[in-house]
Design a protein around this motif. Sequence first.
Motif, PDB file in Angstrom:
ATOM      1  N   HIS A  70       0.845  -1.186   0.000  1.00 16.53           N
ATOM      2  CA  HIS A  70       0.000   0.000   0.000  1.00 16.53           C
ATOM      3  C   HIS A  70       0.884   1.241   0.000  1.00 16.53           C
ATOM      4  CE1 HIS A  70      -3.307   2.672   1.963  1.00 16.53           C
ATOM      5  NE2 HIS A  70      -3.267   2.812   0.651  1.00 16.53           N
TER       6      HIS A  70
ATOM      7  N   THR B  25      -3.005   4.865  -2.988  1.00 17.31           N
ATOM      8  CA  THR B  25      -4.071   5.794  -2.629  1.00 17.31           C
ATOM      9  C   THR B  25      -3.611   7.224  -2.835  1.00 17.31           C
ATOM     10  OG1 THR B  25      -4.975   4.249  -0.986  1.00 17.31           O
ATOM     11  CG2 THR B  25      -5.624   6.554  -0.797  1.00 17.31           C
TER      12      THR B  25
ATOM     13  N   HIS C 152      -8.596   5.383  -4.555  1.00 18.53           N
ATOM     14  CA  HIS C 152      -7.832   4.149  -4.442  1.00 18.53           C
ATOM     15  C   HIS C 152      -7.678   3.476  -5.799  1.00 18.53           C
ATOM     16  CE1 HIS C 152      -8.476   4.469  -0.120  1.00 18.53           C
ATOM     17  NE2 HIS C 152      -9.765   4.572  -0.349  1.00 18.53           N
TER      18      HIS C 152
END
Length: 283
Positions: free
Chosen positions: A150, A255, A272
């Motif tokens: 992420h 993101t 996202h």
Amino acid sequence: MSKPKTKSDIIRYVIMGVALCVFIVSGVLLIRIGIRYKQDRKNNSGANNFVGTVADSTSGDQNSETKANGETKPEKPAYSANMVIDFAGLKEQAPDLRGWVDVPSANISYPIVQADDNDYYLTHAYNNVEAWSGAIFLDHTNSPDFKDDHTFVYGHNMNDGSMFHGLLQYDGENNGEAFYNKQKSDKGNYFYIYLEDSVRVYEIFSVSVVNIKDNYDAFRYLTDTFTLKDYVDYAVSIEQYDTGVDYDGTSPVLTLYTCQKDSASGIRLMVHGQLVDVLEPKK
């Protein structure tokens, strides 16, 4: 002989004087704001000197899919990863350069930098010049090769339409669902991270708005007890609308964050994207 000033006359003159002062001060402030916007735009435009394009686009897997009922889904637009970036030249101006983000649907295209904290580039441009608009920057904890599960990328929402302001078109409060659906057959809901050795293609699958004061999970770093699946499940649970694109369950997520309104409000827009392809850079 002039008529003596009454108390109401004096009050009226005072009010008019105060109003005139407010008008003058407001005008000066607006002029100063306009000058700062112009200076920042001029400075940021310097990065474009290191960017070119090629005529052809790079297509991904654009084959039509057949649904269970026999209908076919329309083909997606081809990837428009057709930028050529002189990273060596740009790095001479931006030692902290990590890549370049391009969101064609939102008219966003900027270098990405990274500092040792998440504060410096809030007030400095990509080339370390002090700037009201700051820079587009990678979270200080993320790997500079964008290979974390992420990745966070931040940018200001500037009133002149610069930086990450264009992301507001995806905001559900601004009819973002209609915008998202339009892009499905227009430029596609893709964004691109250009690196020296590759171009990472992400497809937007979820859009959320959160208050940073009470939505801690929206900004949590991944751990053994808070996994990528946990993050995505949370993001999807608070998304503004159904994009029709499901997270595939394994791909890295990036993101894009910006302020939905003013920074003091604590309201943030999160867009996202999941990694769908890695391309060879254009030469």
